[in-house]
Design a protein around this motif. Structure first.
Motif, PDB file in Angstrom:
ATOM      1  N   LEU A 106      -6.642  19.273 -62.776  1.00  0.00           N
ATOM      2  CA  LEU A 106      -5.881  18.092 -63.158  1.00  0.00           C
ATOM      3  C   LEU A 106      -4.703  17.902 -62.210  1.00  0.00           C
ATOM      4  CD1 LEU A 106      -5.338  15.843 -65.318  1.00  0.00           C
ATOM      5  CD2 LEU A 106      -3.859  17.500 -66.452  1.00  0.00           C
ATOM      6  N   VAL A 107      -4.474  16.657 -61.778  1.00  0.00           N
ATOM      7  CA  VAL A 107      -3.333  16.334 -60.926  1.00  0.00           C
ATOM      8  C   VAL A 107      -2.592  15.149 -61.545  1.00  0.00           C
ATOM      9  CG1 VAL A 107      -2.557  15.583 -58.651  1.00  0.00           C
ATOM     10  CG2 VAL A 107      -4.518  17.111 -58.849  1.00  0.00           C
ATOM     11  N   ILE A 108      -1.307  15.332 -61.831  1.00  0.00           N
ATOM     12  CA  ILE A 108      -0.458  14.257 -62.353  1.00  0.00           C
ATOM     13  C   ILE A 108       0.729  14.095 -61.407  1.00  0.00           C
ATOM     14  CG2 ILE A 108       1.023  13.507 -64.240  1.00  0.00           C
ATOM     15  CD1 ILE A 108      -0.768  15.013 -66.150  1.00  0.00           C
ATOM     16  N   ILE A 109       1.040  12.853 -61.037  1.00  0.00           N
ATOM     17  CA  ILE A 109       2.106  12.575 -60.084  1.00  0.00           C
ATOM     18  C   ILE A 109       3.178  11.709 -60.728  1.00  0.00           C
ATOM     19  CG2 ILE A 109       2.673  11.584 -57.834  1.00  0.00           C
ATOM     20  CD1 ILE A 109       0.859  13.943 -57.588  1.00  0.00           C
TER      21      ILE A 109
ATOM     22  N   THR B  93      -2.263   9.916 -63.246  1.00  0.00           N
ATOM     23  CA  THR B  93      -3.296  10.932 -63.065  1.00  0.00           C
ATOM     24  C   THR B  93      -4.146  10.570 -61.844  1.00  0.00           C
ATOM     25  OG1 THR B  93      -3.394  11.366 -65.447  1.00  0.00           O
ATOM     26  CG2 THR B  93      -5.264  12.097 -64.122  1.00  0.00           C
ATOM     27  N   LEU B  94      -4.276  11.519 -60.907  1.00  0.00           N
ATOM     28  CA  LEU B  94      -5.053  11.301 -59.689  1.00  0.00           C
ATOM     29  C   LEU B  94      -6.267  12.229 -59.653  1.00  0.00           C
ATOM     30  CD1 LEU B  94      -2.230  10.965 -56.999  1.00  0.00           C
ATOM     31  CD2 LEU B  94      -3.379   9.161 -58.261  1.00  0.00           C
ATOM     32  N   LYS B  95      -7.121  12.023 -58.653  1.00  0.00           N
ATOM     33  CA  LYS B  95      -8.298  12.879 -58.484  1.00  0.00           C
ATOM     34  C   LYS B  95      -7.863  14.275 -58.030  1.00  0.00           C
ATOM     35  CE  LYS B  95     -10.820   8.915 -56.635  1.00  0.00           C
ATOM     36  NZ  LYS B  95     -11.472   8.405 -55.403  1.00  0.00           N
ATOM     37  N   TYR B  96      -8.529  15.286 -58.588  1.00  0.00           N
ATOM     38  CA  TYR B  96      -8.313  16.663 -58.134  1.00  0.00           C
ATOM     39  C   TYR B  96      -9.329  16.955 -57.035  1.00  0.00           C
ATOM     40  CZ  TYR B  96      -8.089  21.761 -58.098  1.00  0.00           C
ATOM     41  OH  TYR B  96      -7.962  23.075 -57.711  1.00  0.00           O
ATOM     42  N   ILE B  97      -8.860  17.470 -55.920  1.00  0.00           N
ATOM     43  CA  ILE B  97      -9.726  17.785 -54.785  1.00  0.00           C
ATOM     44  C   ILE B  97      -9.760  19.303 -54.594  1.00  0.00           C
ATOM     45  CG2 ILE B  97     -10.202  17.378 -52.351  1.00  0.00           C
ATOM     46  CD1 ILE B  97     -10.321  14.864 -54.090  1.00  0.00           C
TER      47      ILE B  97
ATOM     48  N   MET C  14      -7.112  10.509 -53.008  1.00  0.00           N
ATOM     49  CA  MET C  14      -6.835  10.965 -54.366  1.00  0.00           C
ATOM     50  C   MET C  14      -6.495   9.795 -55.291  1.00  0.00           C
ATOM     51  SD  MET C  14      -4.511  14.345 -53.563  1.00  0.00           S
ATOM     52  CE  MET C  14      -4.364  14.780 -55.293  1.00  0.00           C
ATOM     53  N   GLY C  15      -6.120   8.645 -54.706  1.00  0.00           N
ATOM     54  CA  GLY C  15      -5.760   7.495 -55.516  1.00  0.00           C
ATOM     55  C   GLY C  15      -4.462   6.855 -55.044  1.00  0.00           C
ATOM     56  N   THR C  16      -4.168   5.671 -55.571  1.00  0.00           N
ATOM     57  CA  THR C  16      -2.947   4.958 -55.206  1.00  0.00           C
ATOM     58  C   THR C  16      -1.832   5.262 -56.201  1.00  0.00           C
ATOM     59  OG1 THR C  16      -3.681   2.997 -56.431  1.00  0.00           O
ATOM     60  CG2 THR C  16      -4.212   3.102 -54.073  1.00  0.00           C
ATOM     61  N   LEU C  17      -0.591   5.035 -55.746  1.00  0.00           N
ATOM     62  CA  LEU C  17       0.589   5.326 -56.560  1.00  0.00           C
ATOM     63  C   LEU C  17       1.411   4.058 -56.747  1.00  0.00           C
ATOM     64  CD1 LEU C  17       1.746   8.595 -54.748  1.00  0.00           C
ATOM     65  CD2 LEU C  17       0.335   8.434 -56.803  1.00  0.00           C
ATOM     66  N   SER C  18       1.717   3.741 -57.996  1.00  0.00           N
ATOM     67  CA  SER C  18       2.588   2.606 -58.298  1.00  0.00           C
ATOM     68  C   SER C  18       3.943   3.147 -58.753  1.00  0.00           C
ATOM     69  CB  SER C  18       1.978   1.736 -59.398  1.00  0.00           C
ATOM     70  OG  SER C  18       2.913   0.770 -59.845  1.00  0.00           O
ATOM     71  N   THR C  19       5.006   2.690 -58.100  1.00  0.00           N
ATOM     72  CA  THR C  19       6.343   3.160 -58.468  1.00  0.00           C
ATOM     73  C   THR C  19       6.814   2.578 -59.788  1.00  0.00           C
ATOM     74  OG1 THR C  19       7.304   1.394 -57.116  1.00  0.00           O
ATOM     75  CG2 THR C  19       7.041   3.550 -56.079  1.00  0.00           C
ATOM     76  N   ASP C  20       6.022   1.654 -60.377  1.00  0.00           N
ATOM     77  CA  ASP C  20       6.371   1.103 -61.688  1.00  0.00           C
ATOM     78  C   ASP C  20       5.942   2.024 -62.821  1.00  0.00           C
ATOM     79  OD1 ASP C  20       7.413  -1.172 -60.515  1.00  0.00           O
ATOM     80  OD2 ASP C  20       5.493  -2.240 -60.577  1.00  0.00           O
ATOM     81  N   GLU C  21       5.098   3.009 -62.537  1.00  0.00           N
ATOM     82  CA  GLU C  21       4.598   3.913 -63.571  1.00  0.00           C
ATOM     83  C   GLU C  21       5.331   5.251 -63.524  1.00  0.00           C
ATOM     84  OE1 GLU C  21       0.310   4.044 -64.175  1.00  0.00           O
ATOM     85  OE2 GLU C  21       0.098   2.489 -62.637  1.00  0.00           O
ATOM     86  N   GLU C  22       5.461   5.867 -64.703  1.00  0.00           N
ATOM     87  CA  GLU C  22       6.185   7.128 -64.827  1.00  0.00           C
ATOM     88  C   GLU C  22       5.337   8.311 -64.362  1.00  0.00           C
ATOM     89  OE1 GLU C  22       9.595   9.208 -65.561  1.00  0.00           O
ATOM     90  OE2 GLU C  22       9.354   7.098 -65.962  1.00  0.00           O
ATOM     91  N   LEU C  23       4.131   8.410 -64.895  1.00  0.00           N
ATOM     92  CA  LEU C  23       3.219   9.497 -64.542  1.00  0.00           C
ATOM     93  C   LEU C  23       1.836   8.919 -64.291  1.00  0.00           C
ATOM     94  CD1 LEU C  23       4.323  12.163 -67.188  1.00  0.00           C
ATOM     95  CD2 LEU C  23       4.780  12.236 -64.744  1.00  0.00           C
TER      96      LEU C  23
END
Length: 250
Positions: A175-178, A216-220, A205-214
């Motif tokens: 699991l990966v959470i950013i 979940t991305l793909k685990y590699i 792994m996926g895109t990141l939105s700075t509007d979201e707190e946490l």
């Protein structure tokens, strides 16, 4: 105490939540004083816990609460003073005026009721949205508070010197959470994207939105590093190397 053991055993989270024995508490506290990078990871973790804890409460608007209370109160009975029955014209006039007044009151009450129902429906929608967000936040909190989670802080390079993101990785559950809130805002046509380097190949792994707190991305599997680049909205199928803003070996 070794930094590796503190991260792998989840001692930072237990230190933050007060679950450590006095002996381990003192050892972790000493390590935080001596290791600046470890202290930075702990500060980021503490900031995430505090921010998410403050986002759970809601106070309804005062006028909605007041209107709800008024609608529950028993309507005051109104007494009508009648003129003597012998004055027919007066009775007719009073009846007409009373009927007109009552009709106006009924129309006013109906309008207020419709407005109150609309406000109540909107409030219910907001409560449902908050409940959904709370469930998601609770799930994320359980995930990043797991003893198997390793928190990693990704700092920005010369292209984004003030940038910072925190990755929570659980290799056992894959699991990966950013938390991307520390990344600077981008133009509407741009987004952040994270990549894992596996034997020289960059995997999305996926895109990141700075509007979201946490997020979940793909685990590699077998990732050697984490990388954040700036890409067109929607993400890219390969990283734009010249737009690399953060890199961390793992």
């Amino acid at each position: 105490m070794e930094k590796k053991r503190i991260l792998e055993d989840g001692l930072l989270e237990q230190y933050l939540t007060g679950e450590l024995s006095s002996e381990l508490h003192d050892l972790v506290e000493k390590a935080l004083q001596e290791d600046a990078d470890l202290k930075a990871q702990f500060d980021a973790l503490e900031e995430d816990f505090q921010r998410m804890g403050l986002e759970q409460a809601i106070t309804p608007p005062e006028h909605v609460r007041t209107n709800l209370q008024k609608r529950l109160e028993q309507t005051e009975r109104r007494k009508l003073n009648w003129f003597p029955l012998s004055i027919a014209a007066g009775l007719a006039l009073i009846f007409a005026l009373s009927a007109f007044w009552l009709y106006g009151r009924w129309q006013n009450a109906e309008n207020k009721l419709n407005s109150l129902q609309s406000q109540t429906t909107e409030l219910q929608k907001r409560i449902e949205t908050l409940e959904s967000d709370y469930q998601l936040t609770s799930t994320h909190l359980e995930s990043i508070n797991n003893v198997d989670v390793v928190p990693l802080v990704l700092y920005g390079n010369h292209r984004a010197p003030n940038a910072k993101a925190v990755a929570y990785i659980n290799h056992k559950s894959k699991l990966v959470i950013i938390n991307p809130k520390g990344l600077p805002s981008l133009p509407e046509n741009k987004t952040y994207q994270m990549w894992s380097d596996v034997e020289g190949v960059m995997i999305d792994m996926g895109t990141l939105s700075t509007d979201e707190e946490l997020i979940t991305l793909k685990y590699i599997d077998n990732a050697e590093s984490l990388n954040i680049t700036i890409e067109p909205v929607g993400g890219n199928d390969h990283p734009t190397v010249e737009q690399l803003v953060s890199y961390l070996s793992i």
